[in-house]
Design a protein around this motif. Structure first.
Motif, short mmCIF file in Angstrom:
data_model
loop_
_atom_site.label_atom_id
_atom_site.label_comp_id
_atom_site.label_asym_id
_atom_site.label_seq_id
_atom_site.Cartn_x
_atom_site.Cartn_y
_atom_site.Cartn_z
N LEU A 197 28.83 32.89 -11.40
CA LEU A 197 29.43 32.06 -10.64
C LEU A 197 29.58 32.29 -9.14
CD1 LEU A 197 30.70 28.91 -10.47
CD2 LEU A 197 32.93 29.96 -10.96
N ASP A 198 28.79 31.73 -8.23
CA ASP A 198 28.98 31.75 -6.77
C ASP A 198 29.86 30.64 -6.47
OD1 ASP A 198 28.81 32.14 -4.28
OD2 ASP A 198 26.60 31.81 -3.91
N LEU A 199 31.31 31.12 -6.55
CA LEU A 199 32.06 30.11 -6.58
C LEU A 199 32.30 29.37 -5.22
CD1 LEU A 199 34.94 28.99 -7.73
CD2 LEU A 199 36.23 30.71 -6.54
N GLU A 217 42.93 32.01 0.18
CA GLU A 217 41.34 32.27 0.41
C GLU A 217 40.69 30.97 0.46
OE1 GLU A 217 37.65 34.15 1.21
OE2 GLU A 217 39.72 34.79 1.50
N ALA A 218 40.85 29.85 -0.53
CA ALA A 218 40.23 28.76 -0.63
C ALA A 218 40.67 27.92 0.59
CB ALA A 218 40.64 28.21 -1.85
N LYS A 219 41.77 27.96 1.10
CA LYS A 219 42.17 26.98 2.21
C LYS A 219 41.65 27.75 3.62
CE LYS A 219 46.01 24.58 2.03
NZ LYS A 219 47.44 24.39 1.84
N SER A 220 41.51 28.90 3.54
CA SER A 220 40.86 29.62 4.71
C SER A 220 39.34 29.46 4.82
CB SER A 220 41.08 31.30 4.85
OG SER A 220 40.29 31.57 3.59
N ARG A 221 38.79 29.20 3.85
CA ARG A 221 37.31 28.53 3.75
C ARG A 221 37.25 27.00 4.08
NH1 ARG A 221 33.64 32.07 1.30
NH2 ARG A 221 34.52 34.13 0.91
N GLY A 222 38.54 26.45 4.34
CA GLY A 222 38.44 25.07 4.48
C GLY A 222 38.31 24.05 3.29
N LEU A 223 38.60 24.72 2.07
CA LEU A 223 38.32 23.87 0.84
C LEU A 223 39.65 22.97 0.75
CD1 LEU A 223 36.15 25.83 0.59
CD2 LEU A 223 36.79 26.02 -2.13
N ASP A 258 42.30 36.92 -9.09
CA ASP A 258 41.71 37.99 -8.15
C ASP A 258 40.44 38.34 -8.45
OD1 ASP A 258 43.71 38.65 -6.29
OD2 ASP A 258 44.61 40.38 -7.60
N GLU A 259 40.04 38.28 -9.59
CA GLU A 259 38.41 38.60 -9.97
C GLU A 259 37.58 37.93 -9.29
OE1 GLU A 259 37.94 38.78 -14.27
OE2 GLU A 259 40.11 39.33 -14.56
N LEU A 260 37.96 36.87 -8.89
CA LEU A 260 36.89 35.87 -7.85
C LEU A 260 37.03 36.03 -6.36
CD1 LEU A 260 37.51 32.58 -10.19
CD2 LEU A 260 35.81 34.18 -10.45
N LEU A 261 37.97 36.90 -6.08
CA LEU A 261 37.88 36.98 -4.64
C LEU A 261 37.03 38.02 -4.20
CD1 LEU A 261 41.81 36.83 -3.97
CD2 LEU A 261 40.12 35.17 -3.60
#
Length: 245
Positions: free
Chosen positions: A9-11, A129-135, A242-245
């Motif tokens: 998965l490329d999240l 992390e998600a919000k920092s990427r604009g999600l 954490d495993e997806l970061l």
């Protein structure tokens, strides 16, 4: 999606929003819910002299991830017990579906108020992390206690969209494993389902995500079992975000 093994998965690529379940995904309140259900049904079965006794597997088999009153109905059905529905605000002292559901809520609220709740550190980092990427992010929870849990965990300001059990009831949305609540959250975020990732720890929630045409469903194994989550339709299963970061 595979039910045999995790896909790669490329999240982040192609994802515009993340839809989070709450209990068991962001906060360890799933264990509090499990304890509250145990206390409810151990007490009720003792009151009426019915059996078999409440067992560890009953939570995952009949209750986990479902709207509260559905959990009451399904557990009672497993014991061959049928109760009247009662009014929605029925007294917790009454032996009705809504009465027992409200009794469970009283037990849960007492535990939260007396002990508080600390969010999973890995989940907090994942949200950042998600919000920092604009999600965009949203909460999709079967619990009517979601706003109180978010406040207790210090996460209330992170989510502008919360589709919880109360919102679902008000809008007439069926609960998980139906995908309607996740679809509603995507709609409120203004994001197509194909660009949303669902994150769930319950089999019924993973089934909802898999049925809704979402970009991916991340299963977090907090006790339901990796195999069960994959069988339900998870794209990938992790122990912690954490495993997806």
């Amino acid at each position: 999606m595979t039910t045999q093994q995790d896909q790669h998965l490329d999240l982040w690529a192609g994802t515009e929003a993340v839809l989070f379940d709450l209990d068991g995904v962001l906060t360890p309140t799933a264990t509090v819910h499990e304890l509250a259900w145990r206390r409810l049904f151990e007490g009720y079965l003792d009151e009426v002299g019915a059996g078999p006794a409440y067992e560890d597997g009953d939570y995952f088999d009949h209750i986990d991830g479902k709207p509260r009153f559905d959990g009451v109905r399904d557990f009672l059905a497993s014991r061959g017990i049928v109760l009247p529905e009662g009014p929605l605000d029925d007294s917790p002292e009454n032996a009705s579906v809504h009465g027992l559901g409200n009794r469970k809520n009283r037990i849960f609220t007492s535990i939260i108020e007396n002990e508080g709740v600390e969010p999973f550190a890995g989940s907090v980092r994942f949200i950042a992390e998600a919000k920092s990427r604009g999600l965009r992010v949203a909460i999709v929870s079967s619990s009517r206690n979601a706003p109180a849990v978010l406040r207790a965990a210090g996460l209330a300001d992170e989510f502008g969209v919360v589709v919880d059990g109360a919102a679902a009831a008000a809008e007439g949305l069926p609960g998980k494993p139906d995908p309607a609540t996740y679809e509603r959250a995507a709609e409120l975020l203004g994001t197509p389902a194909s660009a949303c990732v669902v994150i769930e720890d319950a089999v019924s929630g993973v089934q909802a995500g898999a049925a809704g045409g979402f970009r991916a469903v991340v299963g977090i194994d907090r006790g339901a079992g990796r195999g069960a989550l994959l069988e339900a339709g998870a794209t990938v299963v992790v122990q912690d975000l954490d495993e997806l970061l």
